[in-house]
Write a protein that holds these residues in place. Structure first.
Motif, short mmCIF file in Angstrom:
data_model
loop_
_atom_site.label_atom_id
_atom_site.label_comp_id
_atom_site.label_asym_id
_atom_site.label_seq_id
_atom_site.Cartn_x
_atom_site.Cartn_y
_atom_site.Cartn_z
N UNK A 55 -4.29 -9.01 8.12
CA UNK A 55 -5.36 -8.49 6.97
C UNK A 55 -6.67 -9.40 7.57
N UNK A 56 -7.82 -9.00 7.36
CA UNK A 56 -9.13 -9.96 8.31
C UNK A 56 -8.64 -11.24 7.23
N UNK A 57 -8.67 -11.06 5.67
CA UNK A 57 -8.75 -12.44 5.47
C UNK A 57 -7.64 -13.67 5.48
N UNK A 58 -6.62 -12.91 6.23
CA UNK A 58 -4.81 -13.68 6.35
C UNK A 58 -4.55 -13.27 5.02
N UNK A 59 -2.77 -14.14 5.29
CA UNK A 59 -2.03 -13.89 4.51
C UNK A 59 -1.51 -14.93 3.77
N UNK A 60 -1.35 -15.61 2.49
CA UNK A 60 -0.97 -16.37 1.87
C UNK A 60 0.69 -16.89 2.55
N UNK B 67 0.89 -1.49 0.40
CA UNK B 67 0.76 -0.08 0.31
C UNK B 67 0.63 1.21 0.38
N UNK B 68 0.02 2.17 -0.45
CA UNK B 68 0.74 3.56 -0.59
C UNK B 68 0.71 4.09 1.22
N UNK B 69 2.04 4.73 1.84
CA UNK B 69 2.06 5.07 2.66
C UNK B 69 1.42 6.54 3.51
N UNK B 70 1.24 7.28 2.24
CA UNK B 70 0.48 8.65 1.94
C UNK B 70 -0.61 8.19 1.70
N UNK B 71 -1.37 7.61 1.61
CA UNK B 71 -3.03 7.32 0.47
C UNK B 71 -3.67 6.57 1.81
N UNK B 72 -2.26 5.82 2.39
CA UNK B 72 -2.96 5.34 4.08
C UNK B 72 -1.41 5.38 5.10
N UNK B 73 -2.31 5.76 5.95
CA UNK B 73 -1.33 6.63 7.03
C UNK B 73 -1.25 5.06 8.22
N UNK B 74 -2.75 4.47 7.92
CA UNK B 74 -1.94 3.13 8.93
C UNK B 74 -2.53 2.30 8.08
N UNK B 75 -1.78 1.40 8.22
CA UNK B 75 -1.88 -0.45 6.57
C UNK B 75 -4.03 -0.35 7.32
N UNK B 76 -3.83 -0.30 5.46
CA UNK B 76 -5.22 -1.50 5.30
C UNK B 76 -5.05 -2.99 5.94
N UNK B 77 -6.73 -2.90 6.21
CA UNK B 77 -6.96 -4.53 7.09
C UNK B 77 -7.33 -5.33 6.35
N UNK B 78 -7.86 -4.78 5.35
CA UNK B 78 -8.58 -5.98 4.50
C UNK B 78 -8.14 -5.66 3.12
N UNK B 79 -8.05 -7.18 1.63
CA UNK B 79 -7.80 -6.59 0.89
C UNK B 79 -8.57 -5.76 0.16
N UNK B 80 -9.38 -6.05 0.14
CA UNK B 80 -11.13 -4.95 -0.23
C UNK B 80 -10.75 -3.60 -1.02
N UNK B 81 -9.39 -3.09 -0.39
CA UNK B 81 -8.87 -2.02 -0.98
C UNK B 81 -8.67 -1.46 -2.61
N UNK B 82 -8.84 -3.17 -2.75
CA UNK B 82 -8.10 -3.54 -4.36
C UNK B 82 -9.29 -2.94 -5.29
N UNK B 83 -10.86 -3.63 -4.69
CA UNK B 83 -11.90 -3.19 -6.03
C UNK B 83 -12.98 -2.53 -5.57
N UNK B 84 -11.99 -1.47 -3.80
CA UNK B 84 -13.07 -0.45 -3.64
C UNK B 84 -12.81 0.91 -4.83
#
Length: 367
Positions: free
Chosen positions: A268-273, A155-172
């Motif tokens: 991430x809410x979905x976990x990681x691979x 993720x872009x640290x300028x866009x997200x000051x704290x890490x996103x918690x879900x992969x859903x940012x991809x289709x936001x």
């Protein structure tokens, strides 16, 4: 405006084919004592692995320390990709040149299926007793677990000051035109299909809802690429808000530099691979078997596992891996506890069976 990028290439993270079998072992400890007593002075083994930073770290933290500890000589042959390693082992099958190969799971499966590997003597690898049984062996018993390659979200640290918690940012919708997706041949693409399927109400065995969700990404991703240099430049110019499914390991030279605005997360809410990397022994290898077993054991040493994790952000599989305080605090180095609680282990056998179909459907959906 930045042109859209569609860059399809095969690299070490390309998922070709594979399946993994899991076995537990009961393991004695005499080998550790003999290895530390210079019993292998004068012995020589040849090890084949990657030429990237992970391979270079293996030379420093595994091969050179093994030499210092045992007196054995380790000759390192570094090459570009797992596919290259498969080709080398197949080409030298009539006169094997290597004693140990460190490679991705699909490579271990491919060589095992070709009948080019021997099964290691797990009773001679004492440190396996401290490895989670899920990660001890694979490739139908021909592979010894090495480290975990972990995939999450970039993720872009300028866009997200704290890490996103879900992969859903991809289709936001807010990120339209500012997302990077993995190429169809890359394992990250298959992982993204799984994420999309679950997000849309399906699952691994019912991916159709996921493909429908991914179709909404057609024309809305800035790039479809796995070229880390290219992606890093896009983050540096703030052209991208997020990329996934991808590994922070791929960006380990960029993330510490704030100029690139790159962060990565596994939380991430979905976990990681996780994808288990293996150590395998070519059939008919030229080196001493006891020295080979000692080397495999050394690679699983808790100190060695900790050093490798800290240097290249691998996920250690020895549950007693010794991590520095700095490493324990790093969000990019999954601890044994985090791996146990949050990791999604891929079913490589199932993915191999659907790979061609999924690659085509993913290509049609997003490109």
């Amino acid at each position: 405006m930045t042109d859209k990028i569609f860059n399809i290439r095969v690299d070490r993270r390309s998922f070709l084919a594979g399946s993994a079998a899991i076995a537990a072992s009961t393991l004695p400890s005499p080998l550790i004592r003999s290895a530390s007593a210079q019993e292998f002075a004068g012995k020589q083994i040849r090890v084949l692995t990657w030429s990237d930073p992970t391979g270079q770290a293996a030379v420093k933290n595994i091969m050179q320390t093994f030499e210092a500890k045992t007196g054995a000589k380790v000759i390192a042959d570094l090459t570009g990709s797992t596919s290259d390693m498969i080709a080398k082992i197949k080409a030298s099958a009539s006169k094997p040149q290597y004693d140990v190969v460190v490679l991705s799971g699909f490579g271990a499966d491919s060589l095992a299926e070709a009948g080019l590997l021997e099964k290691p003597d797990t009773s001679a690898i004492a440190n396996l007793s401290r490895v989670d049984p899920k990660y001890q062996t694979g490739a139908n018993g021909h592979g010894i677990g090495y480290f975990l390659w972990s995939d999450g979200l970039i993720y872009n640290t300028n866009r997200y000051t704290t890490p996103p918690k879900s992969y859903d940012v991809i289709w936001n919708a807010a990120n339209e035109g500012k997302i990077v997706l993995p190429t169809p041949d890359n394992l990250g693409a298959l992982e993204l299909i799984i994420v999309a399927a679950k997000a849309a109400g399906g699952d691994l065995k019912n991916p159709d809802p996921g493909f429908e969700l991914l179709k909404k990404m057609k024309g809305k991703a800035l790039a479809v690429t796995t070229n880390s240099n290219q992606i890093a430049d896009l983050f540096r110019s703030n052209a991208v808000n997020a990329a996934g499914v991808m590994s922070p390991l791929t960006f380990s030279t960029f993330i510490p530099n704030p100029e690139f605005n790159i962060g990565g997360t596994y939380d991430l809410a979905e976990g990681f691979f996780v994808d288990l990397q293996y150590m395998v022994i070519p059939k008919g290898h030229p080196g001493d078997a006891a020295t080979v077993n000692a080397f495999l054991n050394h690679a699983l040493d808790p100190v060695v596992q900790g050093k490798m994790a800290e240097e290249v952000w691998y996920g250690p599989i020895n549950q007693d891996a010794i991590l520095s305080d700095k490493a324990k605090q790093s969000p990019f180095i999954p601890s044994p506890a985090v791996i146990k609680e949050r990791a999604n282990r891929l079913d490589s056998g199932f993915l191999a069976s659907v790979r061609d179909d999924w690659i085509q459907r993913y290509t049609d959906a997003v490109m």
